[in-house]
Design a protein around this motif. Structure first.
Motif, mmCIF file in Angstrom:
data_model
loop_
_atom_site.group_PDB
_atom_site.id
_atom_site.type_symbol
_atom_site.label_atom_id
_atom_site.label_comp_id
_atom_site.label_asym_id
_atom_site.label_seq_id
_atom_site.Cartn_x
_atom_site.Cartn_y
_atom_site.Cartn_z
ATOM 1 N N TYR A 1 0.828 -1.209 0.000
ATOM 2 C CA TYR A 1 0.000 0.000 0.000
ATOM 3 C C TYR A 1 0.863 1.259 0.000
ATOM 4 O O TYR A 1 0.598 2.208 -0.744
ATOM 5 N N LEU A 2 1.908 1.264 0.826
ATOM 6 C CA LEU A 2 2.762 2.449 0.933
ATOM 7 C C LEU A 2 3.494 2.739 -0.370
ATOM 8 O O LEU A 2 3.611 3.897 -0.784
ATOM 9 N N GLN A 3 3.977 1.676 -1.051
ATOM 10 C CA GLN A 3 4.687 1.931 -2.302
ATOM 11 C C GLN A 3 3.735 2.407 -3.391
ATOM 12 O O GLN A 3 4.089 3.210 -4.234
ATOM 13 N N GLN A 4 2.471 1.956 -3.348
ATOM 14 C CA GLN A 4 1.476 2.479 -4.290
ATOM 15 C C GLN A 4 1.140 3.924 -3.970
ATOM 16 O O GLN A 4 0.949 4.742 -4.870
ATOM 17 N N LYS A 5 1.057 4.227 -2.670
ATOM 18 C CA LYS A 5 0.758 5.591 -2.253
ATOM 19 C C LYS A 5 1.846 6.542 -2.726
ATOM 20 O O LYS A 5 1.559 7.660 -3.182
ATOM 21 N N MET A 6 3.094 6.096 -2.653
ATOM 22 C CA MET A 6 4.205 6.928 -3.107
ATOM 23 C C MET A 6 4.139 7.181 -4.606
ATOM 24 O O MET A 6 4.558 8.234 -5.090
ATOM 25 N N MET B 1 -0.198 7.737 -11.243
ATOM 26 C CA MET B 1 -1.291 6.862 -11.647
ATOM 27 C C MET B 1 -2.485 7.671 -12.125
ATOM 28 O O MET B 1 -2.715 8.791 -11.662
ATOM 29 N N ASN B 2 -3.263 7.072 -13.015
ATOM 30 C CA ASN B 2 -4.531 7.697 -13.380
ATOM 31 C C ASN B 2 -5.580 7.347 -12.334
ATOM 32 O O ASN B 2 -5.328 6.554 -11.417
ATOM 33 N N ILE C 1 9.753 2.039 -2.415
ATOM 34 C CA ILE C 1 9.354 3.235 -1.668
ATOM 35 C C ILE C 1 10.509 4.241 -1.622
ATOM 36 O O ILE C 1 10.331 5.439 -1.894
ATOM 37 N N VAL C 2 11.700 3.765 -1.271
ATOM 38 C CA VAL C 2 12.875 4.637 -1.203
ATOM 39 C C VAL C 2 13.216 5.185 -2.585
ATOM 40 O O VAL C 2 13.481 6.386 -2.763
ATOM 41 N N GLN C 3 13.204 4.294 -3.584
ATOM 42 C CA GLN C 3 13.511 4.698 -4.957
ATOM 43 C C GLN C 3 12.535 5.753 -5.458
ATOM 44 O O GLN C 3 12.934 6.752 -6.062
ATOM 45 N N THR C 4 11.245 5.551 -5.188
ATOM 46 C CA THR C 4 10.219 6.494 -5.635
ATOM 47 C C THR C 4 10.379 7.846 -4.968
ATOM 48 O O THR C 4 10.162 8.892 -5.591
ATOM 49 N N TYR C 5 10.784 7.821 -3.707
ATOM 50 C CA TYR C 5 10.993 9.085 -2.991
ATOM 51 C C TYR C 5 12.073 9.920 -3.674
ATOM 52 O O TYR C 5 11.926 11.136 -3.842
ATOM 53 N N PHE C 6 13.163 9.276 -4.072
ATOM 54 C CA PHE C 6 14.275 10.010 -4.689
ATOM 55 C C PHE C 6 13.978 10.392 -6.140
ATOM 56 O O PHE C 6 14.504 11.400 -6.630
#
Length: 255
Positions: free
Chosen positions: A172-177, A182-183, A220-225
């Motif tokens: 859920y958290l990685q999708q939230k990030m 997303m559409n 999650i970390v990758q998406t943040y950066f």
């Protein structure tokens, strides 16, 4: 959505209980050049880390994700280009809404003008699939992993509650990030996939949900950066507020 698609493909690869099939390098190209090397890598790192296969899975997961990082960045650049031309695409759709053929022609012209390939985001995903499926097989078919424990888990047997809950939460958290990329339709599925992951994790050997947890945390970390904290909703609200103020000013000027 990439991690979820990866999970889906891994589950497809798991049909037919792959854990029951020993890794045999003489059994074709797949086992010899993909599954066996990854399985041996897991063994090697486990022996370096006090026979802790839970840590070996972590290290191999990080290495695999770093190897495919350039493909992820390529996806990001492709996605960014598509976002930038969305206003122009919307104008074309509105202008030629009664002429689908002309709409398609103008859209293709726009792609050529801006140097955008709408399929570019799919290619990295296709390249990653064999690597991720091979890693899944290496984990599930490694006989050493089945016999080891890590923290509270027995890696060869399912963990009924704690690990599935962590896997669902990190999903859920990685999708939230990634929600800003997303559409609306994809965002509506944000609650469905974590539930599916929770249910499936309850029946899989703990080694696989553990890999999912590691992969989700990496994402999650990758998406943040790469993307930063999701700001789409804030931006929309800010835009609405600005429009309201603008209308108010115009209304005051008219008076």
């Amino acid at each position: 959505m990439l991690p979820l698609l990866a999970v889906f493909m891994l589950l497809l690869a798991g049909c037919g209980n792959p854990a029951a099939t020993p890794i045999d390098p003489n059994n074709g190209v797949w086992d010899k050049y993909f599954v066996k090397p990854l399985s041996d890598t897991l063994d090697w790192f486990a022996h370096l880390m006090w026979d802790e296969y839970g840590l070996a899975i972590l290290v191999v997961t990080i290495i695999i994700r770093l190897i495919i990082l350039p493909l992820t960045l390529k996806q990001y650049r492709s996605s960014k280009k598509m976002q930038l031309i969305q206003p122009e695409m919307q104008k074309i759709r509105e202008k030629y809404k009664d002429d689908p053929k002309k709409q398609q022609e103008e859209t293709m012209k726009l792609f050529q003008k801006e140097g955008v390939n709408p399929l570019a985001g799919c290619f990295p995903l296709l390249v990653q699939m064999p690597i991720l499926i091979a890693l899944y097989n290496a984990i599930m078919r490694n006989t050493e992993i089945k016999e080891h424990s890590f923290l509270w888990m027995q890696l060869g047997t399912p963990d009924p509650y704690i690990l599935p809950l962590i896997a669902a939460l990190t999903t859920y958290l990685q999708q939230k990030m990634m929600s800003s990329q997303m559409n609306a339709q994809m965002r509506s599925l944000m609650f469905i996939f974590p539930v599916l992951i929770f249910v499936m994790s309850m029946s899989f050997a703990s080694a696989l949900p553990l890999y999912w947890v590691y992969s989700n945390i990496f994402t999650i970390v990758q998406t943040y950066f790469i993307y930063g904290v999701p700001k789409k909703e804030v931006a929309v609200e800010t835009g609405k507020t600005a429009q309201t103020k603008k209308k108010g000013v115009k209304g005051g000027q008219k008076k």
